[in-house]
Design a protein around this motif. Sequence first.
Motif, short mmCIF file in Angstrom:
data_model
loop_
_atom_site.label_atom_id
_atom_site.label_comp_id
_atom_site.label_asym_id
_atom_site.label_seq_id
_atom_site.Cartn_x
_atom_site.Cartn_y
_atom_site.Cartn_z
N LYS A 8 22.29 27.38 28.68
CA LYS A 8 23.61 28.28 28.90
C LYS A 8 24.14 28.37 27.74
O LYS A 8 24.23 27.66 26.76
N PRO A 9 24.91 29.55 27.57
CA PRO A 9 25.75 30.03 26.45
C PRO A 9 26.73 29.26 25.98
O PRO A 9 27.26 28.49 26.90
N ARG A 10 26.91 28.67 24.82
CA ARG A 10 27.97 27.96 24.36
C ARG A 10 29.22 28.76 24.31
O ARG A 10 29.55 29.96 24.00
N ALA A 11 30.51 27.81 24.77
CA ALA A 11 31.75 28.44 24.74
C ALA A 11 32.18 28.74 23.52
O ALA A 11 32.04 28.00 22.50
N LEU A 12 32.86 29.91 23.16
CA LEU A 12 33.51 30.06 21.75
C LEU A 12 34.68 29.22 21.87
O LEU A 12 35.45 29.43 22.73
N THR A 13 34.97 28.69 20.66
CA THR A 13 36.09 27.71 20.39
C THR A 13 36.80 28.05 19.21
O THR A 13 35.96 28.35 18.27
N GLY A 14 38.11 27.69 18.83
CA GLY A 14 38.57 27.91 17.49
C GLY A 14 38.82 29.22 17.14
O GLY A 14 38.80 29.51 15.98
N ALA A 15 38.81 30.17 18.13
CA ALA A 15 39.03 31.66 17.44
C ALA A 15 39.49 32.56 18.60
O ALA A 15 39.55 32.18 19.66
N ALA A 16 40.51 33.38 18.14
CA ALA A 16 40.96 34.30 18.95
C ALA A 16 39.83 35.10 19.72
O ALA A 16 38.96 35.57 19.07
N LEU A 17 40.15 35.43 21.04
CA LEU A 17 39.15 36.19 21.72
C LEU A 17 39.63 37.36 22.29
O LEU A 17 40.77 37.20 22.82
N VAL A 18 38.99 38.54 22.28
CA VAL A 18 39.26 39.35 23.43
C VAL A 18 38.30 39.99 24.12
O VAL A 18 37.27 40.20 23.51
N GLY A 19 38.49 40.01 25.55
CA GLY A 19 37.50 40.25 26.21
C GLY A 19 36.10 39.48 26.02
O GLY A 19 35.08 40.00 26.48
N ARG B 260 26.89 48.05 32.49
CA ARG B 260 27.97 48.81 32.49
C ARG B 260 29.23 47.72 32.57
O ARG B 260 29.12 47.11 33.57
N GLY B 261 30.13 47.83 32.01
CA GLY B 261 31.39 46.87 32.07
C GLY B 261 31.46 45.80 30.95
O GLY B 261 32.32 45.03 30.74
N GLY B 262 30.15 45.82 30.16
CA GLY B 262 30.45 45.00 28.77
C GLY B 262 29.64 43.62 29.01
O GLY B 262 29.64 42.80 27.55
N THR C 5 23.85 34.95 30.84
CA THR C 5 25.21 35.65 30.12
C THR C 5 25.30 35.24 28.89
O THR C 5 25.34 34.01 28.39
N VAL C 6 25.24 36.12 27.67
CA VAL C 6 25.46 35.69 26.43
C VAL C 6 26.55 35.96 25.81
O VAL C 6 27.36 35.13 25.15
N ALA C 7 27.50 37.18 26.24
CA ALA C 7 28.85 37.39 25.93
C ALA C 7 28.95 38.35 26.90
O ALA C 7 28.57 38.88 27.51
N SER C 8 30.64 38.62 26.90
CA SER C 8 31.39 39.69 27.56
C SER C 8 32.02 40.58 26.47
O SER C 8 32.26 40.11 25.58
N GLY C 9 32.74 41.49 27.20
CA GLY C 9 33.41 42.60 26.31
C GLY C 9 32.69 43.60 25.41
O GLY C 9 33.16 44.11 24.57
N ALA C 10 31.51 43.80 25.53
CA ALA C 10 30.70 44.69 24.76
C ALA C 10 30.89 46.03 25.55
O ALA C 10 29.93 46.59 25.91
N THR C 11 32.08 46.53 25.36
CA THR C 11 32.54 47.77 26.11
C THR C 11 32.36 49.04 25.40
O THR C 11 32.28 48.83 23.95
N VAL C 12 32.51 50.01 26.04
CA VAL C 12 32.24 51.48 25.01
C VAL C 12 33.46 51.40 23.89
O VAL C 12 34.60 51.05 23.97
N GLY C 13 33.00 51.53 22.61
CA GLY C 13 33.77 51.88 21.28
C GLY C 13 34.17 50.20 20.91
O GLY C 13 34.46 50.34 19.50
N THR C 14 33.41 49.24 21.39
CA THR C 14 33.65 48.12 20.68
C THR C 14 32.56 47.62 19.86
O THR C 14 31.35 47.94 20.05
N THR C 15 32.71 47.31 18.46
CA THR C 15 31.79 46.99 17.62
C THR C 15 31.30 45.55 17.67
O THR C 15 32.50 44.73 17.78
#
Length: 200
Positions: A4-15, A118-120, A130-140
């Motif tokens: 299972k993907p590991r949770a991101l910790t210790g950093a600011a997240l957006v989406g 679609r949706g990121g 699930t590897v990550a979320s937030g890979a939406t249009v326009g996001t690098t």
Amino acid sequence: MAMKPRALTGAALVGGLLLLAPGTAGAEVEPGGWTSHSPSFTVQERGCGSVSGLTFTLSCSTASGDQRAERRYATYTGGTRQFEGSFRITSMGGTRISLKQTFHESASGPFFMLAVERGGRLYAVHGGDTVASGATVGTTVRVNTVHQVGSEHRTYINGSLRHRTSSPGGSFYDKFGAYRTNSGNGPATVTWSNIGFWRK
């Protein structure tokens, strides 16, 4: 077996993703002992796929057949290999498009495929994790894969380890671009940048 993907910790997240600051330079993950190299590649355009430099487009909504626009890099065997690249989806009318593959040439099939819905949501095609979320249009988004042939394959998103799976031996190669998965369809346009390869 994929974990299972590991949770991101210790950093600011957006989406669900760490966003790259403008001007942030990528660098290899798991530092130490890497040698940069530049493997050769061929361009693959099939169906409604087209490639212009580092922009990869699927222009149709066809949900069957071979629809691809990719770079296929030279085969490797043994050792540890690392790929790095950043992608930005500039349009996504379809869904379930493969962005990065580690292909098991000696087994005649994909070994690891990172795709986007679609949706990121970024996910591993084989197993559906699930590897990550937030890979939406326009996001690098920066992707690193570290492949220890015969041991393990690890995937990092923006520098954070998000997926790992055991690896068989054999011959492999890296691919990236835009490729319709068996359950996906276009249209989609993806631009890649900051491509790097290392080995040790």
